[in-house]
Every structure is written in structure tokens, then in C-alpha cells.
Motif scaffolding. Structure first.
Motif, PDB file in Angstrom:
ATOM      1  N   GLN A 226      19.876   0.838  12.506  1.00  0.00           N
ATOM      2  CA  GLN A 226      20.817   0.439  11.464  1.00  0.00           C
ATOM      3  C   GLN A 226      20.418   1.011  10.107  1.00  0.00           C
ATOM      4  O   GLN A 226      21.282   1.407   9.317  1.00  0.00           O
ATOM      5  CB  GLN A 226      20.883  -1.082  11.394  1.00  0.00           C
ATOM      6  N   ALA A 227      19.121   1.053   9.822  1.00  0.00           N
ATOM      7  CA  ALA A 227      18.680   1.627   8.553  1.00  0.00           C
ATOM      8  C   ALA A 227      18.860   3.137   8.521  1.00  0.00           C
ATOM      9  O   ALA A 227      19.067   3.711   7.441  1.00  0.00           O
ATOM     10  CB  ALA A 227      17.214   1.274   8.302  1.00  0.00           C
ATOM     11  N   LYS A 229      21.387   4.745   9.572  1.00  0.00           N
ATOM     12  CA  LYS A 229      22.794   5.075   9.258  1.00  0.00           C
ATOM     13  C   LYS A 229      23.004   5.221   7.759  1.00  0.00           C
ATOM     14  O   LYS A 229      23.981   5.844   7.342  1.00  0.00           O
ATOM     15  CB  LYS A 229      23.700   3.983   9.818  1.00  0.00           C
ATOM     16  N   ASN A 230      22.132   4.661   6.956  1.00  0.00           N
ATOM     17  CA  ASN A 230      22.222   4.765   5.496  1.00  0.00           C
ATOM     18  C   ASN A 230      21.002   5.522   4.988  1.00  0.00           C
ATOM     19  O   ASN A 230      19.985   4.923   4.622  1.00  0.00           O
ATOM     20  CB  ASN A 230      22.298   3.378   4.862  1.00  0.00           C
ATOM     21  N   PRO A 231      21.036   6.858   4.984  1.00  0.00           N
ATOM     22  CA  PRO A 231      19.844   7.629   4.595  1.00  0.00           C
ATOM     23  C   PRO A 231      19.403   7.377   3.167  1.00  0.00           C
ATOM     24  O   PRO A 231      18.224   7.538   2.841  1.00  0.00           O
ATOM     25  CB  PRO A 231      20.280   9.084   4.796  1.00  0.00           C
ATOM     26  N   SER A 232      20.310   6.980   2.279  1.00  0.00           N
ATOM     27  CA  SER A 232      19.922   6.773   0.884  1.00  0.00           C
ATOM     28  C   SER A 232      18.965   5.603   0.729  1.00  0.00           C
ATOM     29  O   SER A 232      18.145   5.572  -0.196  1.00  0.00           O
ATOM     30  CB  SER A 232      21.161   6.543   0.028  1.00  0.00           C
ATOM     31  N   SER A 233      19.037   4.640   1.654  1.00  0.00           N
ATOM     32  CA  SER A 233      18.136   3.493   1.569  1.00  0.00           C
ATOM     33  C   SER A 233      16.718   3.813   2.032  1.00  0.00           C
ATOM     34  O   SER A 233      15.796   3.039   1.786  1.00  0.00           O
ATOM     35  CB  SER A 233      18.678   2.326   2.394  1.00  0.00           C
TER      36      SER A 233
END
Length: 367
Positions: A226-227, A229-233
């Protein structure tokens, strides 16, 4: 109606299994068999046999070359051994070539830079390139290392005494030049930290454990997906194993009571509360406290030791004991490979019916 195919054997003829008995270990009782020595006629020689020459028939198609000088030497030793063993003072002309005086080393060094013309051995362009690039060095080898032979002799005198050896060792801890850099990456050194053997953990045995798959449990793997999927985080974050405390897992050995040769490892990971405590302790550097941390069972692993590797590894820790930051090292003694243990089939599940730990309570003590 189609005829049904009849089952046939894979052999052409019928196989018969015969039980062939071995021979008897003793001779028949009603026969008088002489011994092996009495069965043969003893060989007796005579003067006629010794004086009669026998011609040696040689097949030209199956001949073999031999050293004629060795045959002549053996014949001469048999006929006239005194003449052969007598020292000969005269030296043959072909042997005088081998008795040359040894070449002077200094003369050989002076003539070493002159290359002989051997165009029949090497190509002409190689000779031309060698002629252009050949440099005659007249200085000794010590100058290449910025140290002459006299300086080396004077330095050896400094280390002759115990006080001189201590002073020489203390000089190596002095300030290093600012131009100190890595020989490959050419990066300059930012700071110098002394590295010493670890006096606290020197009796602890360390091993490198290499997993064939990710040792995280299913819950942690789902959070990582899940993390992702959001590379900016993920920018600026540490490794996933440090974020979910997978690197703080525990391996416990266990032996099957039904089979003493069945040994494997149980992998435990901290639960949610213990994970947050471990992350806080690692981030802030505060002690864990007296309350134990709960670890839950994840899976079983089979292990295989690989201590034959020639490469040795070190584990280095940085600590500030009040005298400044220092690095302490410990030698990693072993290495092992961990593979996920397969589940037993229903036929053998009865051998896996014994008590195994499903959770651990670990207390952390500050050293």
C-alpha cells in the motif's frame, strides 16, 4: 467392433528369477585333492640352460625407442666397472661450453637496458614502441617510495627500543593530512574515528543470516504494498525493515522430539505495540524499560551453515563513552542460509504433533 488392446509386458521373453547357490567353501570329502604347491613341477636350472643363447624376436610394428647411451653405460658397467667409475680429468669440447664464469651482477645491470635485435621473434611495431617508451633508471628502487636506504636504516634504529616502538605507534594517531582520500572513489575523508575491539560484546557470537524470501509477515507485506502505491510518501524514509521492525526479529532453535536429527529455527516478529516501542527506542535512544516486549510466531525456517567462506565480515558499532565518539568492532564468526520450511503432508503430520512456542516475551537490558 474394435478389438480391445491387450496389456503386454515390456520384456520380450519371460523373466525367470533363479536363486543360484554359491560354491561350497570346502572340497568334497571323498576326494584326495593335492595342495596347490604339489600340483606344479619345481623348476630346476642346469648349465646347458644357462649357456644356451636365446634369440630375441622383435616385431618392427610394435617396437619402442630407447636410450642407447643408457644401454651402453649398463653394458660398460657390467664389463669394466673400474674404467667407468674412474674419474676423467680431461673434459670434452662439448662440455667446456657449460663451464663459463658467472656474469658479474653489476655488469649485467649495466647492460640490461640494451635490447638485442631479434626481429625474427617480435613484430617491428612492438620494437619501435618499446624503443620510444624505454627509460633507463639510474636511481635505486627506494626513491620510487620516497625513502632512501639510509633513511630506512635510521628509522629501523628508532624502533630498536621499547620506548621507540611506543612513540612510533603514537605517531600514527596524530592528525592526518587534509588530502586523505579513498583510493578508488577519490572521496575525501570528513572525520577520523578510532576503531577498537569491543570489550563489552567480545564474548558474543555473531552470524549472518540470509533469507531466501522476505522474512516479514503477511500484515507487514500488505502495508508495504500500500505504501508503494504512493511513491512520494517514501521519499526520505528508511528501509521498510527498519520502519516495521522486521530487522529486530528473533530466531529460536528447536528440535523435533520424535526425530533428534530434525532441527530448525522459529522466526518471531514483534507485535504492534512492541514495534512502536522498538522504533521509538531506536529513534530517540531511550531504554525500553522493564516491561517485556511481545513477539509473535511467523514461520519456520530450515538452516544450513556456510562457514567455509574465505571472506570474513565485521560488525562495527559507534558509541560515545564520554571521551568522544569511537567505533568498536566484533568478528562475525558464521554464516547461514535460511529457507522456508515446507508443510508436512497428512501422512507425516503425526510427527509434527508436539508443543512449540507460539509467542515470546523478551526483556531488553541496557549494557
Amino acid at each position: 467392433m474394435a478389438s480391445k488392446s491387450k496389456f503386454r509386458s515390456d520384456f520380450i521373453c519371460r523373466v525367470r528369477y533363479r536363486n543360484t547357490l554359491p560354491p561350497l567353501p570346502f572340497p568334497p570329502k571323498l576326494l584326495d585333492i593335492p595342495s596347490l604347491v604339489d600340483r606344479h613341477i619345481p623348476y630346476k636350472t642346469s648349465t646347458l640352460i644357462e649357456t644356451t643363447p636365446y634369440s630375441l624376436a622383435i616385431d618392427q610394428n610394435s617396437t619402442r625407442s630407447f636410450d642407447k647411451t643408457l644401454i651402453d653405460y649398463l653394458d660398460a658397467m657390467e664389463a669394466n666397472p673400474d674404467d667407468v667409475m674412474r674419474l676423467v680429468e680431461e673434459i670434452g669440447e662439448e662440455d667446456k661450453v657449460l663451464m663459463t664464469q658467472p656474469v658479474d651482477e653489476q655488469a649485467a645491470k649495466a647492460k640490461s637496458h640494451f635490447k638485442s635485435n631479434v626481429t625474427w621473434l617480435r613484430r617491428s611495431e612492438y620494437i619501435a614502441a618499446e624503443t620510444r617508451t624505454t627509460v633507463v633508471r639510474t636511481e635505486p628502487m627506494e626513491h620510487r617510495f620516497a625513502m632512501s636506504g639510509l633513511a630506512a636504516t635510521d628509522r629501523s634504529k628508532e624502533y630498536a627500543t621499547h620506548e621507540g616502538q611506543i612513540a612510533g605507534i603514537l605517531k600514527t594517531f596524530g592528525p592526518q593530512p587534509e588530502t586523505l582520500q579513498h583510493p578508488i572513489t577519490k572521496k575525501r575523508a570528513k572525520r577520523i574515528i578510532p576503531i577498537l575491539p569491543d570489550p563489552i560484546c567480545q564474548h558474543t557470537d555473531y552470524s549472518i543470516a540470509q533469507f531466501n524470501v522476505d522474512p516479514a509477515d503477511d500484515e507487514r507485506l500488505v502495508k508495504r504494498k500500500q505504501a508503494a502505491k504512493n511513491p512520494s510518501s517514501l521519499v526520505g524514509q528508511k528501509r521498510p525493515s527498519e520502519e516495521d521492525a522486521t530487522d529486530r526479529g528473533v530466531l529460536q532453535p528447536i528440535t523435533n522430539p520424535h526425530d533428534p536429527d530434525d532441527r530448525y529455527l522459529i522466526w518471531f516478529l514483534p507485535d504492534g505495540e512492541a514495534t512502536e516501542r522498538l522504533k521509538r527506542q531506536k529513534r530517540q535512544g531511550k531504554p525500553m524499560g522493564d516491561e517485556p516486549a511481545s513477539y509473535e510466531f511467523v514461520r519456520d525456517y530450515e538452516y544450513q551453515h556456510d562457514n567455509s567462506s574465505e571472506q570474513k565480515h565485521l560488525i562495527i558499532t559507534f558509541r560515545d563513552d564520554g571521551d568522544g565518539e569511537k567505533a568498536y568492532y566484533n568478528l562475525i564468526q558464521g554464516k547461514m542460509t535460511l529457507r522456508k520450511r515446507r508443510a508436512l503432508s497428512k501422512k507425516y503430520q503425526q510427527y509434527d504433533d508436539y508443543e512449540k512456542p507460539g509467542a515470546l516475551a523478551i526483556n531488553f537490558h541496557e549494557v
